[in-house]
Scaffold this motif. Sequence first.
Motif, short mmCIF file in Angstrom:
data_model
loop_
_atom_site.label_atom_id
_atom_site.label_comp_id
_atom_site.label_asym_id
_atom_site.label_seq_id
_atom_site.Cartn_x
_atom_site.Cartn_y
_atom_site.Cartn_z
N GLU A 70 28.18 26.41 53.36
CA GLU A 70 28.30 24.93 54.09
C GLU A 70 27.13 24.50 55.06
N ARG A 83 14.39 22.89 55.57
CA ARG A 83 15.32 22.39 54.41
C ARG A 83 14.72 23.05 53.22
N GLU A 153 12.67 20.32 59.83
CA GLU A 153 13.80 20.87 60.34
C GLU A 153 14.97 20.10 60.23
N VAL A 154 16.16 20.97 60.20
CA VAL A 154 17.62 20.51 59.75
C VAL A 154 17.69 19.49 60.77
N GLY A 155 18.32 18.52 60.46
CA GLY A 155 18.76 17.18 61.45
C GLY A 155 17.65 16.30 61.61
N GLN A 156 16.72 16.42 61.01
CA GLN A 156 15.58 15.47 60.76
C GLN A 156 15.82 14.25 60.11
N PRO B 41 27.43 20.12 51.54
CA PRO B 41 27.86 18.83 51.96
C PRO B 41 26.90 17.72 51.45
N PHE B 48 26.56 13.94 56.54
CA PHE B 48 25.92 15.02 56.54
C PHE B 48 24.47 14.93 55.92
N ALA B 51 22.13 12.98 58.26
CA ALA B 51 21.60 13.92 59.32
C ALA B 51 20.56 14.80 58.63
N GLN B 52 20.72 15.06 57.44
CA GLN B 52 19.72 16.02 56.86
C GLN B 52 18.36 15.44 56.66
N PHE B 54 18.21 12.84 54.14
CA PHE B 54 18.33 12.07 52.88
C PHE B 54 18.81 10.76 53.13
#
Lengths: 156, 140
Positions: A70, A83, A153-156, B41, B48, B51-52, B54
């Motif tokens: 997840e 990513r 980065e994750v969250g970008q 997700p 989600f 926030a990634q 996409f």
Amino acid sequence: MKSLVGHETQFCDGQPIEEGMIARFARSVGDDNPLYHDRRLAQESPYHGVIAPLTFVFEWNHHEALNVDEGGASIAGIPLPGRLLRGSNEYEFFQSLRPGDIITTSSRIGDVYQKKGASGALVFIVCQSRYTNQQGELLGIQRATYILCPDLEVGQ
Amino acid sequence: MSKGPEFGGDIRVGSEIPLLLKRISRRQLASYAASTRDPYPVHYDRDFARAQGFEDICMDGPMGAAFMAELVIRWTGRQEPLRKLSITYRALVYPGDELSGSGRVMQVHLQDGVRFIECDIRLQNQHGKTVATGKATVVL
């Protein structure tokens, strides 16, 4: 990252594949071939029963050596920075999957290498997997290449 | 499953595989994630996915491989002739996209009395952009 080469996993959840799982997969990709959902028609076909779409076996076990959970992805519990994108998949098909089959996935990280992309360094991770049923019969082989983008980065 | 009407002895280099059209819905992407036990997700949770980075939830790449396999099997009429399939992902696919799958025979060669048919396959979206390319090996 290079040290991940050779990392191996084997996964079998012991659960037989059911007709309903196959029918649901086929419906989700919009494939209306009756062999995937119509038991009576499939019985009368040369297959003598329901079979699964060919890529089902590769998609049922997301427990390859490279595990996607997840939160994203990790290898051997090591979270991956950046990513993760899919690069390519190569499949070889040996036998149709049938209801009742119990799948074992044996995976190995075959290669890790770097390439310079437009947005920085990219890390390619190649994961090879074999899928067998409870009789030890080989159903398929997959070679999946993932692209890790450490600069995203994750969250970008 | 009956033999595809266009599949048989007259296959030669340049033969086209009949088109396959797919309209990608939000529900379908979520359904695919569920039916493959994919917990990531990005295929069903828009917040989600955003926030990634996409723009929306996106299609799990191998769904495209399922389309390619369907394209070939509709043509051959059976699963057995399809021995190998590869797919390279070129662009993301989002809900509302309309994909068309096409294929063409690039090479036919005989080996040990078996006819190997090598095909190029392509998935394009409604803007004509190629979202995935692939190769299929079919035997006769």
